[in-house]
Design an enzyme around this catalytic site. Sequence first.
Site, PDB file in Angstrom:
ATOM      1  N   ASP A 137      70.221  16.819 -39.121  1.00 22.91           N
ATOM      2  CA  ASP A 137      69.448  16.060 -38.052  1.00 22.91           C
ATOM      3  C   ASP A 137      67.903  16.553 -38.283  1.00 22.91           C
ATOM      4  OD1 ASP A 137      68.184  14.939 -36.051  1.00 22.91           O
ATOM      5  OD2 ASP A 137      69.670  15.705 -34.348  1.00 22.91           O
ATOM      6  N   GLU A 177      70.295  12.301 -39.837  1.00 30.20           N
ATOM      7  CA  GLU A 177      70.111  11.849 -38.645  1.00 30.20           C
ATOM      8  C   GLU A 177      68.425  11.764 -38.194  1.00 30.20           C
ATOM      9  OE1 GLU A 177      72.675  13.371 -35.793  1.00 30.20           O
ATOM     10  OE2 GLU A 177      71.300  13.339 -34.155  1.00 30.20           O
ATOM     11  N   GLU A 186      69.129   8.083 -30.677  1.00 35.96           N
ATOM     12  CA  GLU A 186      69.124   8.803 -29.224  1.00 35.96           C
ATOM     13  C   GLU A 186      67.917   8.709 -28.448  1.00 35.96           C
ATOM     14  OE1 GLU A 186      69.465  12.801 -31.420  1.00 35.96           O
ATOM     15  OE2 GLU A 186      68.156  13.346 -29.635  1.00 35.96           O
ATOM     16  N   ASP A 219      72.630   7.609 -26.328  1.00 36.69           N
ATOM     17  CA  ASP A 219      73.202   8.813 -25.548  1.00 36.69           C
ATOM     18  C   ASP A 219      73.548   8.035 -24.160  1.00 36.69           C
ATOM     19  OD1 ASP A 219      73.123  10.554 -23.486  1.00 36.69           O
ATOM     20  OD2 ASP A 219      72.076  11.878 -24.894  1.00 36.69           O
ATOM     21  N   HIS A 223      75.232  10.225 -28.745  1.00 36.68           N
ATOM     22  CA  HIS A 223      74.615  11.605 -28.849  1.00 36.68           C
ATOM     23  C   HIS A 223      74.921  12.129 -27.460  1.00 36.68           C
ATOM     24  CE1 HIS A 223      70.711  13.643 -27.203  1.00 36.68           C
ATOM     25  NE2 HIS A 223      70.811  14.202 -28.593  1.00 36.68           N
TER      26      HIS A 223
HETATM   27 CA    CA Z   1      70.152  14.590 -32.702  1.00 36.60          CA
END
Ligand code: CA
Length: 379
Positions: free
Chosen positions: A197, A223, A249, A272, A299
């Site tokens: 990420d 990510e 996210e 998210d 997320h």
């Molecule tokens: Ca992340």
Amino acid sequence: MKITSIRAHPLAAPIDRPFAFSQAWVDTRVGLVVEIETDSGLTGWGDGYGPPKPLASVIDNIYAPRLTGRSPLPGDAIWEELYNALRDHGQRGIAVQALSAIDIALWDLRGKHFGAPVHELMGGPVRREVRAYATGLYRRSDDTAENHAMLREEAQGYLDAGFTAMKTKVGFGFQDDIALVGMLRDVIGDRAELFVDANHGCDRVQAARLARAMEPLDIGWFEEPVAPEDLEGYAELRRSTSIPIAGGECSFTRHDFRRILEAGAMDIIQPDTASCGGLTEAKRIADMAWTHGLRHNPHVWGTGIGLAAAMQLLAVLPTTAPAFGAHQPLLEYDSTPHPFRQDLLVEPIPVANGVAQVPTGPGLGIKVRREVLERWRMR
Ligand code: CA
């Protein structure tokens, strides 16, 4: 049943040892919990992912006055009304994060009112347990040797705990990133999946170079490689690498995800639940993404309330392609230091051997410890 009060609880707690991702060192964990009380004696709890005090301000000044005295039951209708209340000034970010917290609390209330877990009201469950991946392996020291030693031990800890997947952070520069990811793959071997990420810490050139170099390391996904606004950059990277591309996210509502889908930007979307518009909108995004064949791994970076909301969603996410070997959505299980994440719950959400159980009690299926709310309240 009528709403009698809506209270936002901004929370913050310092942590003993800071950790870093590509954007910052983290020395404090924060959270925004919303509490909706009704004249029936039932209370709904929600979690908003975002800066706590601005979220609390939006809830107190914009959303709460509209909802007090009304029934919490009409879900989509309330969502549309609150979204429209800030449409001219919001559409994403703090306006939608605050709406997410309210939406989750309203689902909790509905579940308690009907005596059913949220996932039953949403048409599930499709699954009762969810494989979790450990989110951790953040930078812990600026000294590379010390950092690698600490993360080696941390990765081994996740393996010992039974996790079959884990995620680390990149975006610290090419040499640094590739040394770290190579070291972790050596430690893990073929015993677990490894995700990386960048928290949008690369530009297009850096992301392409890093992706190419990581291809032999069997990376499950890359990510947030580039800025969330740069959907063309996402799509370009996705075409140029064999590593699946994940993100989302920092994106909000069906509108942002429609653009992501139309751009062919991602293989895996990660809205998210406590930020993209709540459970109502997360389910609608999931249904939309399903028509494009995308994976959806939400997320999760909040309190235990946000974790519970994510579990309710995970229980009803559609399977991308049903089969004996079907891919199932994964829970992002935040394993970094956090003084009140699960401590906020009377009974923590069980995660054992890398598998989390969907809460089955009414609403979100959790009870909140008020003394923990009081202890970490932002002054
Ligand atoms: Ca992340």
